[in-house]
Design an enzyme around this catalytic site. Structure first.
Site, PDB file in Angstrom:
ATOM      1  CD  GLU A 128      -2.299  -1.182   2.894  1.00 47.11           C
ATOM      2  OE1 GLU A 128      -2.033  -0.290   3.719  1.00 47.11           O
ATOM      3  OE2 GLU A 128      -2.961  -2.186   3.183  1.00 47.11           O
ATOM      4  CE  LYS A 130       5.462   4.801   6.878  1.00 44.61           C
ATOM      5  NZ  LYS A 130       5.378   6.187   7.308  1.00 44.61           N
ATOM      6  CG  ASP A 132       4.659  12.284   4.706  1.00 48.91           C
ATOM      7  OD1 ASP A 132       4.520  11.830   5.860  1.00 48.91           O
ATOM      8  OD2 ASP A 132       5.624  12.987   4.353  1.00 48.91           O
ATOM      9  CE1 TYR A 249      -2.896   2.482   9.190  1.00 49.25           C
ATOM     10  CE2 TYR A 249      -2.752   4.435   7.797  1.00 49.25           C
ATOM     11  CZ  TYR A 249      -2.587   3.821   9.022  1.00 49.25           C
ATOM     12  OH  TYR A 249      -2.113   4.537  10.072  1.00 49.25           O
ATOM     13  CE  LYS A 341      10.971   6.526   6.125  1.00 51.06           C
ATOM     14  NZ  LYS A 341      10.135   7.270   6.961  1.00 51.06           N
ATOM     15  CB  CYS A 435      21.671  45.377 -12.694  1.00 53.01           C
ATOM     16  SG  CYS A 435      22.051  43.924 -13.689  1.00 53.01           S
ATOM     17  CB  CYS A 438      24.800  46.347 -16.348  1.00 57.38           C
ATOM     18  SG  CYS A 438      23.143  46.828 -15.796  1.00 57.38           S
ATOM     19  CB  CYS A 453      18.480  44.779 -14.934  1.00 60.41           C
ATOM     20  SG  CYS A 453      19.672  45.758 -15.866  1.00 60.41           S
ATOM     21  CB  CYS A 458      22.028  44.659 -18.701  1.00 61.75           C
ATOM     22  SG  CYS A 458      22.556  43.463 -17.464  1.00 61.75           S
TER      23      CYS A 458
HETATM   24  S1  IVH Z   1       0.056   0.384   8.922  1.00 58.28           S
HETATM   25  C1  IVH Z   1       1.099  -1.680  12.476  1.00 58.28           C
HETATM   26  N1  IVH Z   1      -0.398   1.306   6.531  1.00 58.28           N
HETATM   27  O1  IVH Z   1       2.809   5.158   8.800  1.00 58.28           O
HETATM   28  C2  IVH Z   1       1.027  -0.920  11.239  1.00 58.28           C
HETATM   29  N2  IVH Z   1       0.566   2.772   8.135  1.00 58.28           N
HETATM   30  O2  IVH Z   1       5.172   4.471  10.529  1.00 58.28           O
HETATM   31  C3  IVH Z   1       0.768   0.476  11.502  1.00 58.28           C
HETATM   32  N3  IVH Z   1       0.968   5.036   7.304  1.00 58.28           N
HETATM   33  O3  IVH Z   1       1.369   5.512  11.972  1.00 58.28           O
HETATM   34  C4  IVH Z   1       0.477   1.273  10.370  1.00 58.28           C
HETATM   35  N4  IVH Z   1       0.179   4.715   5.281  1.00 58.28           N
HETATM   36  O4  IVH Z   1       0.619   7.059  10.080  1.00 58.28           O
HETATM   37  C5  IVH Z   1       0.076   1.583   7.756  1.00 58.28           C
HETATM   38  N5  IVH Z   1      -0.886   2.007   4.369  1.00 58.28           N
HETATM   39  C6  IVH Z   1      -0.427   2.277   5.600  1.00 58.28           C
HETATM   40  C7  IVH Z   1       0.068   3.550   5.947  1.00 58.28           C
HETATM   41  C8  IVH Z   1       0.571   3.755   7.232  1.00 58.28           C
HETATM   42  C9  IVH Z   1       0.719   5.593   6.108  1.00 58.28           C
HETATM   43  C10 IVH Z   1       1.590   5.733   8.445  1.00 58.28           C
HETATM   44  C11 IVH Z   1       0.755   5.721   9.690  1.00 58.28           C
HETATM   45  C12 IVH Z   1       1.552   5.008  10.711  1.00 58.28           C
HETATM   46  C13 IVH Z   1       2.949   5.215  10.200  1.00 58.28           C
HETATM   47  C14 IVH Z   1       3.857   4.121  10.674  1.00 58.28           C
END
Ligand code: IVH
Length: 747
Positions: A128, A130, A132, A249, A341, A435, A438, A453, A458
């Site tokens: 999935e 992640k 932010d 999620y 990551k 400037c 020049c 300018c 120039c």
């Molecule tokens: S699972 C035990 N799934 O990432 C698993 N987390 O570093 C806990 N996050 O606190 C989280 N997308 O804020 C999970 N598809 C996803 C996620 C996700 C973003 C964030 C969430 C969590 C943090 C963990």
């Protein structure tokens, strides 16, 4: 023996002492940054720098387990909840964090550990995005939303129910047959587009505040901070105005008193959550071996910039909930899930100097000279700072430690200063009054909050104007690049575009200039010198000659009249037929041309009023440059159909032209245009605010390109075509569960 072992023991002791000291130092720092991130929503170091501190701390604790304490940040999640305006709620099931993997081998190690623990080799996985944002737990009772809480320290969070109710994606009531009482978890986030629009709105308000002599509001540094700030508003009506979204999620816990069962796999759980009306996490995928997972992670990494939300990685979960329970949790992290990551796109470094460069139009563009720093795999030394307003809004000063961000291929940006590291005496930066090229006084244009300018002689303006004139978008004079232009200006051979056409008459003198051989310094110059003044000079003069018949639109574009790009140049050329007619046209007539409008008309008319420009146009014509529209003129037309066999879909809003114009231009080059994305789509060209087609292209893993790519493809269609013929095999689905894409080279 004793005498031999004692120094070792001492050494071990002193190593342990050093480790203890370092651990304490690191804990202090990590706690501090946790507070900045989780409580103040105002991080002062980049995620990558934070990860490095955290990793170092955990590394030492692994080597010296006796140093691990229950209150170490490695054993806890986030920052403890402080007294705030929100009520504190207990999480019956702790909200966990995730371990990180930074490369494929770390993922393989994670799998190995799970396999060894459970004594089984094969797993089904779900990946999935992640996203932010910030984690939120929702509790539903009898199908109604009764509570929404932040993660807090994992055990206790804040009750933000009234605010979360204002997020359109969060249902107040569920459909279907949900458990009597249960909790789901997900990420609340701000899509990139909403974030940009919100910041643009603040910037606009700031103009008014500044004009009224009031303090401007700070812009949000990134969508995550903006989302976190919005969720923790005291007034839910403010939250309601922020463009928030949610992706669910995970099923937290459930009380199924009456036997309503929940699925026993995570993949099924996501589908089940969606059926209940919850916004289940988008673009999840199921895989039956880890190498597929790795391929998926690598794909996400490549396309992260094309997504409508900020992602900091990919979450990988073992699908089977029974196996998840068997694997359990260690410290604050589950063993059954891990985060892949992305390489960091932010870093902190020192801003040495705010320097200014002069653009072709005379605009003064401030930029940051930085202590070199690695960001997202490249070393960054310069970053843009846009304009004075931007510098003041961000309150960036010379000597500051700053956060630098680099997204995709765009120019690195200074996000903002780390105020706690500001050196004493750092002063507010001002635009230089003269400037930098020049030395003539600069002018502020009321309408644009930009400095210029206005000295047309120039050297910097001349240099950039000539680069533009001779460049791809303009007269496309091969061999006349930055370096040669600089030499020609220095040797006083050229001062404006018309001078270029006098170069053939200066053949002798040109052959004797420094660049052309006499004082070659570098290897490249020496090589050039060997060629010169024979072949290279002839080639250049031939290219200059050829450029004369490039045609009116190219000439108009090359002249660099403000707001006149290729598109507008084409419209003006079509309507008026010659440079002369355009220069003589009334401003109203210009404004009446479809696709032109007031601002462009005013700019063209102002250009035409300037005698020096009229004279330039005259000299160009005298030199033999074609200044009339020649529909059959030689040059680039008739280059066949370089895009034949490629199929594009265009979506979203384009800046430089309308969608039908873009489609027509691509068709002229032989490409096919389609309205829907499918496996046979060569690439999706996505403008601003692209929606479902973009998602479809991501799902089908079709290449995604932006408008700047489109513009260069129209300039150099053969290169664009070659890109796909090369790129396709690599872009093809490794775990091709579906039919093979129809590749252009397969005919
Ligand atoms: S699972 C035990 N799934 O990432 C698993 N987390 O570093 C806990 N996050 O606190 C989280 N997308 O804020 C999970 N598809 C996803 C996620 C996700 C973003 C964030 C969430 C969590 C943090 C963990």
């Amino acid at each position: 023996m004793a005498s031999q072992s004692s120094p070792t023991v001492e050494r071990a002791d002193s190593a342990q002492l050093a480790a203890r000291n370092r651990v304490e130092e690191l804990r202090e720092q990590v706690r501090h940054h946790n507070r900045r991130y989780f409580i103040d929503d105002d991080p002062e170091i980049s995620d990558a720098d934070y990860d490095a501190l955290f990793r170092e701390l955990r590394g030492i604790e692994e080597r010296y387990p006796q140093l691990v304490t229950a209150d170490s940040p490695t054993q806890q999640v986030g920052a403890e909840v402080e007294q705030t305006t929100f009520a504190v709620v207990e999480h019956p099931l702790p909200m966990l964090s995730l371990g990180n993997a930074f490369n494929a081998d770390e993922l393989r190690e994670w799998r190995r550990r799970a396999a060894d623990l459970l004594d089984r080799e094969s797993f089904i996985y779900v990946t999935e995005p992640k996203i932010d944002g910030l984690a939120i737990a929702l509790i539903y009772e009898d199908g109604r939303l009764v509570q929404a809480a932040t993660r807090g320290d994992g055990r206790r969070g804040e009750d933000v129910t009234p605010n979360i109710r204002r997020i359109p994606a969060v249902p107040h009531e569920l459909t279907g047959n949900p458990p009597r009482r249960f909790e789901v978890r997900g990420e609340v986030f701000m899509p990139k587009q909403g974030f940009e629009a919100m910041n643009a709105g603040i910037a606009e308000q700031n103009e008014a505040l500044l004009a009224a002599g009031k303090r401007p509001q700070r812009l949000f540094a990134n969508p995550r901070n903006a989302a976190a700030g919005a969720v923790r508003q005291k007034d839910p009506r403010i939250t309601a105005q922020r463009p928030l979204d949610m992706a669910v999620y995970q099923l937290g816990w459930s009380e199924n008193g009456d036997g309503r069962a929940v699925p026993d796999g995570h993949w099924e759980t996501l589908a089940w959550l969606a059926e209940l009306g919850l916004p289940a996490t988008p673009q999840a995928a199921r895989h039956d071996d880890l190498e597929q997972v790795i391929a998926a992670c690598e794909r996400w990494t490549r396309r992260r910039d094309a997504l409508p939300f900020d992602m900091d990685g990919v979450v990988i979960k073992v699908d089977d909930i029974g196996l998840q329970e068997d694997l359990g949790v260690v410290g604050r992290e589950p063993r059954w899930a891990i985060a892949w990551k992305f390489p960091p796109q932010e870093a902190t470094t020192v801003l040495r100097e705010i320097a200014v460069n002069v653009g072709r139009t005379g605009s003064l563009n401030p930029f940051a000279r930085l202590e070199p720093v690695r960001v997202g795999g490249v070393t960054v030394q310069n970053a843009t700072l846009h304009n004075l307003g931007d510098i003041h809004r961000k309150d960036v000063r010379e000597g500051d430690t700053v956060i630098v961000r680099r997204a995709g291929e765009v120019i690195p940006q200074v996000v903002g200063p780390v105020l706690s590291a500001r050196p004493e005496g750092a002063t507010v930066w001002q635009m230089p009054a003269a400037c930098p090229s020049c030395g003539k006084p600069t002018e502020r244009r009321e309408d644009e909050a930009m400095f210029y300018c206005v000295n047309r002689a120039c050297e910097e303006i001349v240099r950039r104007s000539l680069e533009h004139f001779a460049g791809r978008g303009g007269m496309d004079i091969e061999g006349l690049g930055e370096k040669l232009i600089a030499e020609l200006i220095e040797g006083k051979f050229v001062r404006d575009a018309a001078d270029i056409y006098a170069l053939p008459s200066l053949r002798e003198q040109l052959g004797a200039t420094t660049f052309l051989g006499v004082k070659a310094k570098t290897k490249a110059e020496r090589e050039l010198a060997e060629y010169w003044p024979g072949q290279r000079l002839s080639n250049l003069l031939t290219a200059i000659e050829a450029s004369k018949s490039r045609g009116l639109p190219a000439l108009l574009t090359g002249l660099g009249i403000r707001h006149v790009g290729a598109e507008v140049a084409g419209l003006l050329a079509e309507r008026f037929g010659s440079l002369e007619e355009i220069l003589q046209a009334e401003q109203e007539t210009l404004a009446g041309v479809e696709g032109v409008g007031e601002i462009i008309a005013e700019s063209v008319a102002a250009w035409a009023r300037d005698d020096a420009n009229v004279e330039l146009a005259q000299r160009l014509r005298t030199a033999g440059v074609v200044v009339e529209l020649e529909r059959e003129a030689g040059g680039e037309e008739d280059a066949g159909e370089p895009l034949a066999g490629l199929r594009f879909v265009i979506t979203g809003r384009l800046e430089a032209m309308s969608r039908p114009q873009a489609e027509a231009a691509l068709k002229r080059l032989g490409a096919a245009i389609s309205g829907t994305v499918s496996k046979t789509t060569t690439a999706l060209i996505a403008g601003e605010a692209a929606g479902s087609k973009l998602r479809k292209a991501q799902e089908l893993d079709r290449p995604i390109r932006d408008e700047s790519w489109l513009l260069s493809a129209l300039q150099e269609p053969s290169a664009a075509a070659a890109e796909f013929i090369k790129a396709e095999p690599e872009a093809a689905e490794p775990e091709a569960e579906s039919q093979q894409a129809v590749l252009p080279q397969e005919d």
